[in-house]
Design a protein around this motif. Structure first.
Motif, PDB file in Angstrom:
ATOM      1  N   GLY A   1      21.038  36.796 -38.583  1.00 39.05           N
ATOM      2  CA  GLY A   1      21.022  35.790 -39.522  1.00 39.05           C
ATOM      3  C   GLY A   1      19.753  35.027 -39.711  1.00 39.05           C
ATOM      4  O   GLY A   1      19.832  33.880 -40.449  1.00 39.05           O
ATOM      5  N   SER A   2      18.524  35.306 -39.193  1.00 38.72           N
ATOM      6  CA  SER A   2      17.303  34.561 -39.277  1.00 38.72           C
ATOM      7  C   SER A   2      16.744  34.730 -40.793  1.00 38.72           C
ATOM      8  O   SER A   2      17.163  35.571 -41.440  1.00 38.72           O
ATOM      9  N   GLN A   3      15.905  33.799 -41.295  1.00 40.65           N
ATOM     10  CA  GLN A   3      15.345  33.600 -42.440  1.00 40.65           C
ATOM     11  C   GLN A   3      13.853  33.577 -42.069  1.00 40.65           C
ATOM     12  O   GLN A   3      13.577  32.900 -41.092  1.00 40.65           O
ATOM     13  N   VAL A   4      13.039  33.974 -43.096  1.00 41.75           N
ATOM     14  CA  VAL A   4      11.596  33.815 -43.051  1.00 41.75           C
ATOM     15  C   VAL A   4      11.044  32.983 -44.285  1.00 41.75           C
ATOM     16  O   VAL A   4      11.480  33.241 -45.433  1.00 41.75           O
ATOM     17  N   SER A   5      10.255  32.071 -44.017  1.00 43.89           N
ATOM     18  CA  SER A   5       9.623  31.252 -44.986  1.00 43.89           C
ATOM     19  C   SER A   5       8.068  31.841 -44.966  1.00 43.89           C
ATOM     20  O   SER A   5       7.481  31.864 -43.906  1.00 43.89           O
ATOM     21  N   ILE A   6       7.403  31.755 -46.153  1.00 44.20           N
ATOM     22  CA  ILE A   6       6.006  32.225 -46.272  1.00 44.20           C
ATOM     23  C   ILE A   6       5.315  31.075 -46.967  1.00 44.20           C
ATOM     24  O   ILE A   6       5.731  30.555 -47.870  1.00 44.20           O
ATOM     25  N   LEU A   7       4.278  30.523 -46.361  1.00 38.27           N
ATOM     26  CA  LEU A   7       3.710  29.274 -46.819  1.00 38.27           C
ATOM     27  C   LEU A   7       2.179  29.546 -47.101  1.00 38.27           C
ATOM     28  O   LEU A   7       1.722  30.203 -46.322  1.00 38.27           O
ATOM     29  N   THR A   8       1.597  28.688 -47.881  1.00 35.66           N
ATOM     30  CA  THR A   8       0.172  28.684 -47.876  1.00 35.66           C
ATOM     31  C   THR A   8      -0.167  27.914 -46.664  1.00 35.66           C
ATOM     32  O   THR A   8       0.428  27.208 -46.018  1.00 35.66           O
ATOM     33  N   VAL A   9      -1.530  27.802 -46.353  1.00 32.82           N
ATOM     34  CA  VAL A   9      -1.928  27.117 -45.300  1.00 32.82           C
ATOM     35  C   VAL A   9      -1.961  25.555 -45.519  1.00 32.82           C
ATOM     36  O   VAL A   9      -2.179  24.602 -44.627  1.00 32.82           O
ATOM     37  N   ASP A  10      -1.954  25.269 -46.761  1.00 27.91           N
ATOM     38  CA  ASP A  10      -1.407  23.759 -47.202  1.00 27.91           C
ATOM     39  C   ASP A  10      -0.101  23.385 -46.853  1.00 27.91           C
ATOM     40  O   ASP A  10       0.390  22.090 -47.356  1.00 27.91           O
TER      41      ASP A  10
ATOM     42  N   THR B   1      13.294  31.245 -38.902  1.00 21.59           N
ATOM     43  CA  THR B   1      14.204  30.370 -38.496  1.00 21.59           C
ATOM     44  C   THR B   1      15.529  31.122 -38.035  1.00 21.59           C
ATOM     45  O   THR B   1      16.063  31.543 -39.168  1.00 21.59           O
ATOM     46  N   ALA B   2      15.922  30.740 -36.963  1.00 16.00           N
ATOM     47  CA  ALA B   2      17.111  31.348 -36.520  1.00 16.00           C
ATOM     48  C   ALA B   2      18.215  30.449 -36.890  1.00 16.00           C
ATOM     49  O   ALA B   2      18.101  29.309 -36.991  1.00 16.00           O
ATOM     50  N   PRO B   3      19.512  30.932 -36.952  1.00 14.67           N
ATOM     51  CA  PRO B   3      20.529  30.172 -37.345  1.00 14.67           C
ATOM     52  C   PRO B   3      20.889  28.928 -36.420  1.00 14.67           C
ATOM     53  O   PRO B   3      21.313  27.752 -36.833  1.00 14.67           O
ATOM     54  N   ASP B   4      20.308  28.918 -35.198  1.00 13.06           N
ATOM     55  CA  ASP B   4      20.598  27.836 -34.250  1.00 13.06           C
ATOM     56  C   ASP B   4      19.670  26.916 -34.098  1.00 13.06           C
ATOM     57  O   ASP B   4      19.450  25.781 -33.612  1.00 13.06           O
ATOM     58  N   GLY B   5      18.713  27.090 -35.293  1.00 10.55           N
ATOM     59  CA  GLY B   5      17.694  26.041 -35.614  1.00 10.55           C
ATOM     60  C   GLY B   5      16.194  26.269 -34.847  1.00 10.55           C
ATOM     61  O   GLY B   5      15.168  25.541 -35.198  1.00 10.55           O
TER      62      GLY B   5
END
Length: 262
Positions: free
Chosen positions: A199-208, A247-251
């Motif tokens: 159930g994890s999710q992935v966020s892609i971000l810029t270096v900013d 981010t895992a479901p447990d935070g």
């Protein structure tokens, strides 16, 4: 053959409590070594047919029997429930059985393959008309618990089904991120995030710290996600360094960097 009611053994399985189960021509027999006791199951106990062609033990503790008229589940407390095969198979005969890491039952029959979810009671049927199955006659099944792959032996060859059903993972340890750097010009098509907690999710971000893309699993048991190098609008991102946060479901979180080279 000891307390067996029939000496012709078609299949054998060992359940979580170390009981040994024997599929025979007229009964399902259970031997419990710690007690040196036998128990048999037949049509008076709820089996749809006395002929047992296959038996398989699940990680949940259940034992499954495949008969000439469907399947039966024997729970650890001895309760037996029978189920007919789905209409899409056009048969009641079971040739072979195996279970995966989440307790789903895989059933091989003379007319195709089916997966049964014992929690939802839903069937998914695979035949030569709706899948690459080599032949309707499914004679053997083996589920690789480490990879989730289902190997299928048919009357005309072998199939491998990548089910992606793996043992439950609750922690973010041993996570793999590849390829890194990500180079579309050399043929890279996606960045894979593997061995995630369920159930994890992935966020892609810029270096900013600006969000580029958020990737969520299609189902809560997924342990592998991928990013195709595109932003939320579907456009390929520019070359550079990007951050990822798992981010895992447990935070719990795990963060890192990905280099995109154009």
């Amino acid at each position: 053959a000891g307390e067996l009611t029939n000496a012709r053994i078609r299949d054998i399985a060992v359940s979580a409590d170390s009981s040994v189960w024997f599929a025979t021509d007229n009964r399902l027999s259970q031997y419990t070594p710690s007690l040196n006791t036998w128990r048999t199951y037949g049509t008076p106990d709820g089996l749809l047919s006395p002929q047992i062609n296959a038996v398989a033990a699940s990680t949940t503790g259940d034992v499954w029997a495949g008969t000439d008229a469907g399947i039966a589940r024997i729970e650890p407390n001895g309760n037996l429930t029978s189920f007919g095969l789905p209409a899409g198979l056009n048969t009641g005969r079971v040739n072979t059985l195996d279970t995966d890491a989440r307790g789903n039952l895989w059933v091989g029959s003379p007319s195709g393959l089916a997966r049964f979810n014992p929690e939802t009671f839903e069937w998914q049927v695979f035949t030569t008309s709706n899948s690459p199955l080599a032949d309707p006659l499914v004679k053997s099944i083996h589920v690789d618990a480490q990879t989730g792959d289902v190997w299928i032996g048919t009357g005309r060859g072998i199939n491998r089904f990548e089910s992606a059903v793996l043992p439950a993972r609750k922690v973010l340890t041993g996570v793999q991120v590849y390829p890194n750097p990500f180079i579309p010009g050399r043929g890279d098509t996606e960045v894979v995030f593997n061995k995630l907690a369920d159930g994890s999710q992935v966020s892609i971000l810029t270096v900013d710290g600006l969000l580029v893309r958020q990737i969520r699993p299609d189902q809560n048991i997924a342990q592998k996600l991928s990013w195709d190098g595109r932003n939320a609008s579907g456009q390929m991102v520019a070359g550079g360094i990007y951050l990822f946060v798992i981010t895992a479901p447990d935070g719990n979180h795990r963060a890192g960097k990905i280099a995109v080279i154009k």
